[in-house]
Design an enzyme around this catalytic site. Structure first.
Site, short mmCIF file in Angstrom:
data_model
loop_
_atom_site.label_atom_id
_atom_site.label_comp_id
_atom_site.label_asym_id
_atom_site.label_seq_id
_atom_site.Cartn_x
_atom_site.Cartn_y
_atom_site.Cartn_z
N LYS A 93 0.82 -1.23 0.00
CA LYS A 93 0.00 0.00 0.00
C LYS A 93 0.85 1.26 0.00
O LYS A 93 2.04 1.23 0.33
CB LYS A 93 -0.96 -0.03 1.19
CG LYS A 93 -2.16 -0.93 0.86
CD LYS A 93 -3.28 -0.80 1.84
CE LYS A 93 -4.44 -1.69 1.37
NZ LYS A 93 -5.41 -1.95 2.41
N ARG B 100 -3.50 -10.07 4.88
CA ARG B 100 -4.05 -10.06 3.51
C ARG B 100 -2.93 -9.58 2.60
O ARG B 100 -2.52 -8.43 2.69
CB ARG B 100 -5.26 -9.13 3.45
CG ARG B 100 -5.93 -9.07 2.09
CD ARG B 100 -7.10 -8.10 2.12
NE ARG B 100 -7.76 -8.04 0.83
CZ ARG B 100 -7.36 -7.28 -0.18
NH1 ARG B 100 -6.28 -6.53 -0.06
NH2 ARG B 100 -8.01 -7.30 -1.33
N1 HH2 Z 1 -7.48 -3.61 1.01
C1 HH2 Z 1 -7.87 -3.62 -0.28
C2 HH2 Z 1 -9.02 -4.33 -0.66
N2 HH2 Z 1 -9.71 -5.05 0.23
N3 HH2 Z 1 -10.03 -5.79 2.44
C3 HH2 Z 1 -9.65 -5.79 3.72
N4 HH2 Z 1 -10.36 -6.51 4.63
N5 HH2 Z 1 -8.56 -5.09 4.16
C4 HH2 Z 1 -7.81 -4.35 3.31
O1 HH2 Z 1 -6.83 -3.72 3.77
C5 HH2 Z 1 -8.19 -4.31 1.93
C6 HH2 Z 1 -9.33 -5.07 1.53
C7 HH2 Z 1 -7.08 -2.87 -1.30
O2 HH2 Z 1 -6.07 -3.68 -1.84
P1 HH2 Z 1 -6.15 -4.45 -3.26
O3 HH2 Z 1 -7.28 -5.42 -3.25
O4 HH2 Z 1 -4.85 -5.02 -3.57
O5 HH2 Z 1 -6.42 -3.28 -4.32
P2 HH2 Z 1 -7.73 -2.76 -5.01
O6 HH2 Z 1 -8.73 -2.40 -3.95
O7 HH2 Z 1 -7.25 -1.58 -5.80
O8 HH2 Z 1 -8.25 -3.86 -5.87
#
Ligand code: HH2
Length: 563
Positions: free
Chosen positions: A198, A232
């Protein structure tokens, strides 16, 4: 928890897994790397991102969810929409990950399907959340918010995991405060942390998204120290190592000076034993008791994870095979063989072998004669190994797959076969049409030669176990026999053995008619002679060619790595 985003615009891997085959391959790779849960998301929540419609999110998920579920790992759905969650749970998904803090409607969906939820804190919505986020006391406010949602969910009988929501409407200072004081959230139940790649890590290090793994690992380690239960992450293999070091370190703290002992008593084995030839001529049953001294238990004691425990399940079979391998005159010799095999094939640092030969000396009024031997690994592991090695055979195995991530399943199956002996050669993977023109997806086929000490029926059992692990159901029902398969493993040949048992026929009865078997096998074992037909594999293949095989249905898919 491994992140699988089927989105075109995620911040860390946007578009990488949009294609269903790519998503499936990534999910499969992550499971092999050690992921416990897959988090499947079809809507990006990166700062500034636009929401997607229910229809679009369902379309993206619908293309991959059924196949991902077939991989057998628990699947979490990263969604903010109750309709999307409900559909995925109907398909068989196992939990909900809601970044909007689990509204009442989402709690209803979870309750109706009896699944747990991840409840995450977010201030605002992704489009605007990073515009001047403000808190009086970020830790206390988020704790209060999560506590209220957990209470609400628990009142409905829904289990929760809490997540402070790193990067969701928080400044760098807020994120660092949350990480430093993560232990505050532990009274709310298991804590999940999603910091992987992040921008807070970019702000601290200046690293681009794709090069933030070292920073991610540092933050994951801090989170674990402060009580995180679930990470995660995008980089599963690297985190598996991190957890191993963490678990090992915890285990070391718990370590006692004494090694643990595992007792396996009453293993019955049949063998030809005795000094007089006439006694050795008849099979008899003895009982084997083992005591293994092990130190690898500490990771398990520290983490409660099965994969850290000493796996004793294969030991009784190892003992039985050692006993059955060849006749022996003295209990002393047999005990030595068993000790050598156990020390060579387990992590035990020492073994005590006790052999009982019931009724051996009835005429002397003795009910049970037993002999006991203690061996330590260092004393009994000369190089090359002492004792006569178990006899080996070479097996030829056909592999096929026409469902799911075919290449990855076949590669993974070869990795499993390496546990059963020495893989001598692996053919190319060859794409073929289904047999008899059945209406099914096309197959990838290949062949492997394996040197093993397993008996034919034992090898066959192992192959069936591997198939089952990959989700294959075998059945005599014709409709099931004609269905697609994630993995098909057929034992074709074992040395020049000819067998006709109820559950195993060797050579495989239909191998000589199948070009998708003979093609790959001819690549790696052209001179192996079919023990019934007396013809070389290359000759059998050529004969099929002569019979008018359709060459256009075949093309080389990929070359295997070094064998
Ligand atoms: N972060 C993201 C998405 N979902 N869910 C939880 N529970 N906690 C988190 O920190 C979290 C999440 C964002 O990361 P990513 O899925 O890699 O990116 P994007 O939302 O751009 O798809």
């Amino acid at each position: 928890m491994a992140v699988v985003n089927v989105t075109p615009d995620s911040f860390s891997d946007g578009g990488a897994h949009l294609d269903p085959e790519d998503a499936l391959a990534a999910a499969h790779r992550m499971i092999l790397e050690g992921a416990d849960v897959l988090d499947l998301g079809a809507e990006s929540s990166r700062p500034g991102s636009d929401p997607v419609s229910v229809d679009e999110e369902l379309r993206r998920l619908g293309r991959v969810l059924p196949q991902v579920l077939e991989l057998g790992a628990p699947v979490s759905i990263d969604t903010t929409k109750p309709e999307v969650a409900a559909w995925c749970l109907q398909q068989g998904a196992h939990l909900i990950n809601d970044i909007t803090g689990l509204g009442d409607e989402m709690i209803d969906v979870a309750r109706n399907h009896g699944v747990p939820c991840i409840v995450m804190h977010m201030s605002g919505r992704p489009k605007t959340m990073q515009r001047g986020p403000h808190y009086e006391d970020v830790v206390a406010e988020i704790h209060d918010f999560l506590a209220e949602r957990v209470q609400r969910a628990e009142a409905e009988g829904v289990q929760t995991v809490v997540d402070p929501g790193f990067g969701f409407g928080k400044s760098l200072r807020h994120n660092l405060d949350l990480l430093r004081r993560l232990d505050v959230f532990r009274d709310l139940g298991p804590v999940l942390v999603g910091i992987s790649r992040k921008s807070m890590l970019g702000a601290l290090t200046g690293a681009e998204t794709s090069t933030r793994l070292p920073a991610t690992l540092a933050s994951s380690s801090l989170a674990l120290d402060r009580g995180a239960s679930i990470l995660r992450v995008h980089d599963v293999a690297a985190h598996r190592q991190l957890l191993q070091v963490h678990g090992g370190c915890l285990g070391f703290e718990l370590a006692t000076t004494e090694p643990a002992r595992i007792h396996l008593d009453g293993i019955e084995a049949t063998l030809h034993l005795g000094v007089p030839d006439e006694e050795r001529a008849h099979p008899q049953t003895i009982t084997v008791d083992l005591e293994l001294e092990v130190s690898g238990h500490r990771g398990a004691a520290a983490t409660d994870h099965i994969e850290k425990a000493v796996d004793y399940a294969p030991i009784p079979d190892l003992v039985r095979r050692t006993c059955a391998a060849r006749p022996v005159r003295l209990l002393e010799r047999l005990a030595q063989r068993i000790a050598d095999e156990v020390l060579a094939h387990t992590e035990a640092s020492a073994v005590r072998v006790r052999l009982h030969k019931p009724g051996a000396a009835n005429e002397l009024g003795i009910a049970d004669v037993s002999y006991e031997l203690n061996e330590r690994a260092s004393e009994t592991a000369p190089d090359p190994p002492s004792g006569d090695p178990l006899p080996t055979r070479v097996a030829a195995i056909a592999l096929g797959s026409n469902l799911g991530a075919r290449r990855h399943q076949l590669d993974a199956a070869v990795a499993e076969l390496r546990r059963l002996g020495i893989v001598l050669a692996v053919s190319d993977w060859i794409e073929t049409d289904p047999e008899h023109g059945v209406d099914q997806p096309r197959y990838l086929n290949g062949a492997v030669t394996l040197r093993t000490t397993l008996l034919p029926t034992e090898l066959m059992d192992e192959l069936l176990t591997i198939e089952r692990r990959f989700g294959r159901r075998r059945s005599a029902e014709p409709d099931v026999a004609a269905t697609s398969r994630t993995l098909d493993l057929d034992l074709l040949l074992m040395d020049d053995l000819v067998l006709d048992h109820d559950d195993l026929t060797l050579p495989h009865p239909r191998m000589a008619d199948r070009d998708f078997v003979l093609g790959p096998l001819a690549q790696i074992a052209p001179d192996w002679r079919h023990p019934v037909l007396g013809e070389r594999i290359a000759g059998l293949r050529a004969a099929l060619d002569g019979a008018g095989r359709d060459d256009t249905s075949h093309r080389t898919e990929d070359r295997q790595g070094p064998n």
